[in-house]
Design a protein around this motif. Structure first.
Motif, PDB file in Angstrom:
ATOM      1  N   UNK A  80     -60.093 -28.601   1.514  1.00 33.02           N
ATOM      2  CA  UNK A  80     -59.898 -27.737   2.678  1.00 33.02           C
ATOM      3  C   UNK A  80     -58.490 -27.134   2.705  1.00 33.02           C
ATOM      4  N   UNK A  81     -57.508 -27.869   2.184  1.00 30.88           N
ATOM      5  CA  UNK A  81     -56.110 -27.411   2.242  1.00 30.88           C
ATOM      6  C   UNK A  81     -55.416 -27.760   0.924  1.00 30.88           C
ATOM      7  N   UNK A  82     -55.648 -26.965  -0.125  1.00 29.61           N
ATOM      8  CA  UNK A  82     -55.033 -27.257  -1.433  1.00 29.61           C
ATOM      9  C   UNK A  82     -53.504 -27.213  -1.348  1.00 29.61           C
ATOM     10  N   UNK A  83     -52.870 -27.917  -2.257  1.00 24.83           N
ATOM     11  CA  UNK A  83     -51.412 -27.976  -2.300  1.00 24.83           C
ATOM     12  C   UNK A  83     -50.957 -28.012  -3.745  1.00 24.83           C
ATOM     13  N   UNK A  84     -49.660 -27.911  -3.943  1.00 23.45           N
ATOM     14  CA  UNK A  84     -49.074 -27.934  -5.280  1.00 23.45           C
ATOM     15  C   UNK A  84     -48.452 -29.297  -5.559  1.00 23.45           C
ATOM     16  N   UNK A  85     -48.248 -29.584  -6.845  1.00 28.47           N
ATOM     17  CA  UNK A  85     -47.560 -30.815  -7.223  1.00 28.47           C
ATOM     18  C   UNK A  85     -46.190 -30.881  -6.558  1.00 28.47           C
ATOM     19  N   UNK A  86     -45.510 -29.733  -6.488  1.00 31.66           N
ATOM     20  CA  UNK A  86     -44.179 -29.707  -5.870  1.00 31.66           C
ATOM     21  C   UNK A  86     -44.225 -30.137  -4.409  1.00 31.66           C
ATOM     22  N   UNK A  87     -45.348 -29.917  -3.729  1.00 34.60           N
ATOM     23  CA  UNK A  87     -45.471 -30.365  -2.345  1.00 34.60           C
ATOM     24  C   UNK A  87     -45.434 -31.887  -2.252  1.00 34.60           C
ATOM     25  N   UNK A  88     -45.912 -32.553  -3.295  1.00 35.19           N
ATOM     26  CA  UNK A  88     -45.878 -34.015  -3.299  1.00 35.19           C
ATOM     27  C   UNK A  88     -44.447 -34.531  -3.377  1.00 35.19           C
TER      28      UNK A  88
END
Length: 292
Positions: A80-88
């Protein structure tokens, strides 16, 4: 090892975005020492960090561990809300903020080591020291013929989302750990079966997380920046690692300004109890040197 009598443990949920919360846990240690933040690898809950390692580290530091997004008790909502590795990596900073920690020793395994590299570049003021292992440099894949995971692991990774009943899922996870463990330390299937039972009980669901393999990898091509790192960094080489085998550790230590390299004999891409005493010793020697 000096024992800590009845250490204080507190769980806390950290909001990193609207409707996205991360489970985190604080284990008390000496009040005058900087905390250690443990950053686990891809698709893995913070429960994977061995309890004995936490106990040893907490004799000298408070310890924080947490579940990445789409693992453990944290929010599962990648579709529902994809994110990037950098967000982790930004999530790790949010965990420190939530516990009121200005600066910490940060330890990253596998993908956690990638995230620690991003923290070294973007938030060096928050790090007293960094330790990374079972990981690859941000610049690793620019090097010709740098080895990667073997075909057996790649095949299993293609099965993450395959339907399995509860018994089949547990058996699949144990076999996955068998491959990750490598051959340098005898594999104890019962040890890792019990680990995964704890992970499943902690998570409250038996299916395998796989979101991190689909996360956007934009912003990871920053290898040349590592040469400017001034935070004390320890790179632990795992000679039997089937995911990031030698010379990944050597390459990473050379890429990071002033990093120190040590080899953990027999270690693969796993944390069996057998490796914990030696690993804790080198981690604590590094944090002591950084603080003093």
């Amino acid at each position: 090892m000096d024992a800590v009598a009845d250490p204080f443990v507190e769980d806390r949920f950290v909001e990193v975005e609207p409707d996205v919360h991360l489970w985190s846990q604080w284990l008390d240690g000496p009040a005058d020492a900087d905390p250690i933040l443990l950053v686990m690898g891809a698709n893995a809950s913070g429960i994977v960090w061995p309890e004995e390692l936490l106990a040893r580290l907490s004799t000298r530091h408070p310890v924080i561990r947490y579940d990445h997004r789409d693992t453990g008790r944290s929010t599962w909502a990648f579709d529902e809300a994809p994110y990037a590795v950098a967000d982790l990596a930004a999530d790790a900073v949010a965990v420190l903020d939530a516990w009121g920690v200005d600066r910490a020793h940060v330890v990253g395994m596998s993908l956690g080591g990638t995230l620690v590299q991003l923290l070294l570049l973007d938030h060096p003021d928050r790090l007293v020291s960094a330790t990374v292992f079972c990981t690859a440099a941000l610049s690793a894949w620019e090097v010709p013929d740098m080895p990667g995971p073997g075909t057996a692991l790649l095949r299993m990774w293609g099965e993450f989302d395959d339907p399995r009943d509860d018994a089949g899922e547990l058996a699949w996870r144990v076999e996955h750990w068998r491959l990750l463990n490598g051959t340098g330390i005898p594999f104890d299937a019962d040890e890792f079966r019990e680990l995964e039972r704890r992970v499943i009980a902690h998570t409250g669901r038996p299916d395998s997380p796989s979101a991190h393999a689909r996360a956007d990898q934009d912003g990871l091509d920053r290898g040349p920046e590592l040469a400017g790192v001034t935070v004390p960094v320890l790179v632990v080489e795992a000679p039997e690692d089937p995911v990031n085998p030698p010379p990944h550790g050597e390459h990473l230590a050379a890429a990071i300004g002033g990093a120190r390299l040590v080899t953990m004999p027999g270690m693969g891409h796993a944390l069996p109890v057998a490796v914990v005493p030696a690993l804790a010793e080198v981690l604590l020697a590094h944090t002591d040197a950084a603080e003093h």
